[in-house]
Design a protein around this motif. Structure first.
Motif, PDB file in Angstrom:
ATOM      1  N   PHE A   1      -2.119 -11.225  -8.001  1.00  0.00           N
ATOM      2  CA  PHE A   1      -2.423 -11.528  -6.608  1.00  0.00           C
ATOM      3  C   PHE A   1      -2.142 -13.000  -6.346  1.00  0.00           C
ATOM      4  O   PHE A   1      -2.582 -13.870  -7.104  1.00  0.00           O
ATOM      5  CB  PHE A   1      -3.898 -11.245  -6.297  1.00  0.00           C
ATOM      6  CG  PHE A   1      -4.250  -9.792  -6.237  1.00  0.00           C
ATOM      7  CD1 PHE A   1      -3.889  -9.024  -5.142  1.00  0.00           C
ATOM      8  CD2 PHE A   1      -4.954  -9.179  -7.266  1.00  0.00           C
ATOM      9  CE1 PHE A   1      -4.225  -7.679  -5.074  1.00  0.00           C
ATOM     10  CE2 PHE A   1      -5.296  -7.840  -7.217  1.00  0.00           C
ATOM     11  CZ  PHE A   1      -4.927  -7.074  -6.109  1.00  0.00           C
TER      12      PHE A   1
ATOM     13  N   LEU B   1       2.586   1.602  -3.442  1.00  0.00           N
ATOM     14  CA  LEU B   1       1.611   1.871  -4.492  1.00  0.00           C
ATOM     15  C   LEU B   1       1.086   3.297  -4.408  1.00  0.00           C
ATOM     16  O   LEU B   1       0.948   3.986  -5.434  1.00  0.00           O
ATOM     17  CB  LEU B   1       0.464   0.877  -4.381  1.00  0.00           C
ATOM     18  CG  LEU B   1      -0.580   0.899  -5.499  1.00  0.00           C
ATOM     19  CD1 LEU B   1       0.054   0.581  -6.840  1.00  0.00           C
ATOM     20  CD2 LEU B   1      -1.684  -0.105  -5.187  1.00  0.00           C
TER      21      LEU B   1
ATOM     22  N   ALA C   1     -10.521 -10.312  -7.241  1.00  0.00           N
ATOM     23  CA  ALA C   1      -9.558 -10.589  -8.309  1.00  0.00           C
ATOM     24  C   ALA C   1      -9.907 -11.838  -9.103  1.00  0.00           C
ATOM     25  O   ALA C   1      -9.563 -11.934 -10.283  1.00  0.00           O
ATOM     26  CB  ALA C   1      -8.154 -10.729  -7.713  1.00  0.00           C
TER      27      ALA C   1
ATOM     28  N   VAL D   1      -6.981  -1.483  -2.497  1.00  0.00           N
ATOM     29  CA  VAL D   1      -6.219  -2.713  -2.694  1.00  0.00           C
ATOM     30  C   VAL D   1      -6.994  -3.919  -2.167  1.00  0.00           C
ATOM     31  O   VAL D   1      -7.059  -4.971  -2.818  1.00  0.00           O
ATOM     32  CB  VAL D   1      -4.842  -2.620  -2.012  1.00  0.00           C
ATOM     33  CG1 VAL D   1      -4.137  -3.975  -2.009  1.00  0.00           C
ATOM     34  CG2 VAL D   1      -3.973  -1.583  -2.720  1.00  0.00           C
TER      35      VAL D   1
ATOM     36  N   THR E   1      -1.768  -6.228 -12.256  1.00  0.00           N
ATOM     37  CA  THR E   1      -0.925  -6.816 -11.218  1.00  0.00           C
ATOM     38  C   THR E   1      -1.208  -8.299 -11.093  1.00  0.00           C
ATOM     39  O   THR E   1      -2.005  -8.865 -11.861  1.00  0.00           O
ATOM     40  CB  THR E   1      -1.162  -6.108  -9.865  1.00  0.00           C
ATOM     41  OG1 THR E   1      -0.132  -6.481  -8.946  1.00  0.00           O
ATOM     42  CG2 THR E   1      -2.523  -6.469  -9.285  1.00  0.00           C
TER      43      THR E   1
ATOM     44  N   VAL F   1       0.831  -1.200   0.000  1.00  0.00           N
ATOM     45  CA  VAL F   1       0.000   0.000   0.000  1.00  0.00           C
ATOM     46  C   VAL F   1       0.870   1.255   0.000  1.00  0.00           C
ATOM     47  O   VAL F   1       0.615   2.202  -0.755  1.00  0.00           O
ATOM     48  CB  VAL F   1      -0.946  -0.008   1.216  1.00  0.00           C
ATOM     49  CG1 VAL F   1      -1.634   1.338   1.382  1.00  0.00           C
ATOM     50  CG2 VAL F   1      -1.985  -1.119   1.062  1.00  0.00           C
TER      51      VAL F   1
ATOM     52  N   TYR G   1      -6.287  -6.201 -11.327  1.00  0.00           N
ATOM     53  CA  TYR G   1      -5.998  -4.773 -11.427  1.00  0.00           C
ATOM     54  C   TYR G   1      -6.024  -4.117 -10.058  1.00  0.00           C
ATOM     55  O   TYR G   1      -6.717  -4.568  -9.141  1.00  0.00           O
ATOM     56  CB  TYR G   1      -7.015  -4.095 -12.360  1.00  0.00           C
ATOM     57  CG  TYR G   1      -6.851  -4.564 -13.785  1.00  0.00           C
ATOM     58  CD1 TYR G   1      -5.976  -3.925 -14.643  1.00  0.00           C
ATOM     59  CD2 TYR G   1      -7.529  -5.696 -14.240  1.00  0.00           C
ATOM     60  CE1 TYR G   1      -5.783  -4.391 -15.938  1.00  0.00           C
ATOM     61  CE2 TYR G   1      -7.352  -6.161 -15.528  1.00  0.00           C
ATOM     62  CZ  TYR G   1      -6.467  -5.504 -16.369  1.00  0.00           C
ATOM     63  OH  TYR G   1      -6.264  -5.964 -17.639  1.00  0.00           O
ATOM     64  N   LEU G   2      -5.237  -3.057  -9.918  1.00  0.00           N
ATOM     65  CA  LEU G   2      -5.229  -2.204  -8.746  1.00  0.00           C
ATOM     66  C   LEU G   2      -5.703  -0.831  -9.197  1.00  0.00           C
ATOM     67  O   LEU G   2      -5.047  -0.182 -10.018  1.00  0.00           O
ATOM     68  CB  LEU G   2      -3.818  -2.103  -8.153  1.00  0.00           C
ATOM     69  CG  LEU G   2      -3.246  -3.377  -7.530  1.00  0.00           C
ATOM     70  CD1 LEU G   2      -1.740  -3.242  -7.338  1.00  0.00           C
ATOM     71  CD2 LEU G   2      -3.930  -3.667  -6.203  1.00  0.00           C
TER      72      LEU G   2
ATOM     73  N   CYS H   1      -9.804  -4.748  -4.625  1.00  0.00           N
ATOM     74  CA  CYS H   1      -9.288  -5.376  -5.851  1.00  0.00           C
ATOM     75  C   CYS H   1      -8.867  -6.819  -5.586  1.00  0.00           C
ATOM     76  O   CYS H   1      -9.111  -7.709  -6.407  1.00  0.00           O
ATOM     77  CB  CYS H   1      -8.115  -4.566  -6.396  1.00  0.00           C
ATOM     78  SG  CYS H   1      -8.559  -2.940  -7.053  1.00  0.00           S
ATOM     79  N   ALA H   2      -8.218  -7.055  -4.440  1.00  0.00           N
ATOM     80  CA  ALA H   2      -7.774  -8.407  -4.114  1.00  0.00           C
ATOM     81  C   ALA H   2      -8.964  -9.328  -3.871  1.00  0.00           C
ATOM     82  O   ALA H   2      -8.974 -10.487  -4.295  1.00  0.00           O
ATOM     83  CB  ALA H   2      -6.870  -8.378  -2.881  1.00  0.00           C
TER      84      ALA H   2
ATOM     85  N   VAL I   1      -6.339   2.789  -7.922  1.00  0.00           N
ATOM     86  CA  VAL I   1      -6.027   3.618  -6.758  1.00  0.00           C
ATOM     87  C   VAL I   1      -6.164   5.098  -7.106  1.00  0.00           C
ATOM     88  O   VAL I   1      -6.008   5.503  -8.267  1.00  0.00           O
ATOM     89  CB  VAL I   1      -4.602   3.332  -6.245  1.00  0.00           C
ATOM     90  CG1 VAL I   1      -4.470   1.893  -5.796  1.00  0.00           C
ATOM     91  CG2 VAL I   1      -3.563   3.639  -7.319  1.00  0.00           C
TER      92      VAL I   1
END
Length: 388
Positions: free
Chosen positions: A247, A224, A291, A284, A245, A221, A267-268, A287-288, A270
């Motif tokens: 994961f 990023l 994912a 984050v 990205t 975090v 994807y992230l 997104c995780a 932000v």
């Protein structure tokens, strides 16, 4: 046996269509080399390597492309131990139909896995099991059965995608799709580049790690947020910067030691500038959480295009070593895919070195992010991350 491809494998095959030879080529590999502090029994090692391939389907699997991509598991091992007159290099080509190579020479053992069949955890777990299998062979014992095969992981992944599809689609459509995306730079194109640079010294990184803990954040975090801030002056107007990205998804006990790429491309999304770490952390986490959703559909839902920069943060994960019977093996090097000059959109891979510094490997074809421009963004990134 035929099994479905994972989200990662499907994504990599799509990537290869856009950049032929990148993902299906022989240099899309995971590699590690260990130094041996004594002589090793070549015949026993060869049998242990054969045992290893027989135990794990993914080491006998060819990923087949086409309208309906699949994993085809062979009946017999396709690779044999290679004995060289000198030390093997860290990189070596690996074919799709023989996704693992093992080379021995000059007191060094090198393992090479095709990235369609592996991830970093697979690399280290394969070495650990090879060492255990060699030791068991010497002792005349057998290893316990494997906990799971990669085909089980891919089938479970497909079931999770099916079960959570509606909620995940709604999240990607509403949370990400309604933001205003910051577009890549639109200035004159430059030359393709690929280089590595130290962005934080060991002392600086240690201080940032302590600050991240104090703020109940993570290094991912913190880095990023600083990168988005560093890049934002050079992008088009928008409130959200999106990075592609990977994961890690070894989120069940059975997947902790399974060989195979338990990673999900996603994807992230932000905030581009001035965001609190809490806002980046929330982005984050979302997104995780969602994912596990087909990459193609995320792109279509959010009109992401093909120029999304890639970001990956990898902490130092080198094991302390392995024991091949009485022989101690120390990790001497590790590397991902070899740079073959097929760079596309900007790629930023940030890693912690064994000395504790933070390095970044950056590559791009120069279409939008040029080397001078990314140099400016990195300088701004450094200022932001140290000021957090």
């Amino acid at each position: 046996m035929i099994a479905p491809t994972s989200l990662w494998q499907t994504f990599a095959l799509d990537l290869d269509k856009a950049r032929p030879g990148f993902a299906k080529g022989p240099w899309f590999t995971m590699n590690a080399a260990v130094e041996l502090d004594g002589p090793i029994d070549v015949a026993v090692l060869a049998r242990a390597f054969d045992d290893l391939q027989r135990r794990h389907d993914v080491l006998r699997t060819t990923v087949v492309d086409g309208d309906d991509p699949a994993q085809v598991v062979g009946d017999e091992p396709a690779s044999a131990l290679e004995v060289l007159d000198s030390e093997p290099a860290l990189h070596a080509p690996v074919s799709l139909d023989a996704p693992v190579r093992l080379r021995l020479g000059g007191g060094r053992l090198a393992l090479h896995l095709h990235h369609l069949n592996s991830d970093p955890v697979t690399l280290w777990t394969t070495l650990a099991e090879l060492a255990a299998g060699y030791t068991a062979r010497l002792a005349g014992t057998e290893l316990p059965p494997v906990a799971a095969q990669y085909s089980e992981y891919t089938m479970d992944e497909a079931e999770q995608v099916r079960r959570n599809r509606d909620e995940a689609e709604r999240w990607w459509r509403e949370v990400v799709g309604q933001t205003k995306l910051a577009l890549p730079p639109s200035g004159p194109a430059g030359e393709a580049f690929a280089f590595r640079d130290e962005v934080l010294t060991a002392g600086e990184l240690a201080r940032v790690e302590e600050l991240a803990k104090a703020k109940r954040s993570t290094m991912l975090v913190s880095l990023l947020a600083a990168l988005a801030e560093g890049m934002s002056p050079y992008t088009g107007p928008g409130d959200t910067l999106v990075f592609s990205t990977l994961f890690g998804k070894r989120d069940r006990p059975a997947w902790q030691t399974v060989l195979g790429p338990c990673i999900v491309p996603s994807y992230l999304a932000v905030p581009t500038s001035g965001a609190e770490l809490a806002a980046v952390r929330e982005a984050v986490v979302g997104c995780a959480r969602f994912a596990r959703f087909p990459n193609r559909e995320i792109v279509e839902l959010n009109d992401l295009g093909s120029r999304t920069p890639f970001f990956e943060y990898v902490p130092q994960q080198w094991p302390g070593g392995y024991r091949f019977g009485p022989v101690q093996a120390r990790v001497a090097g590790a590397a991902g895919p070899k740079d073959t000059g097929r760079a596309g959109a900007l790629g930023v891979r940030v890693r912690k070195t064994t000395e504790g510094a933070l390095t970044a490997h950056l590559s791009a074809d120069g279409t939008d992010w040029t080397r001078p421009l990314i140099g400016q963004a990195l300088r701004r990134f450094r200022q932001v991350v140290l000021a957090q």
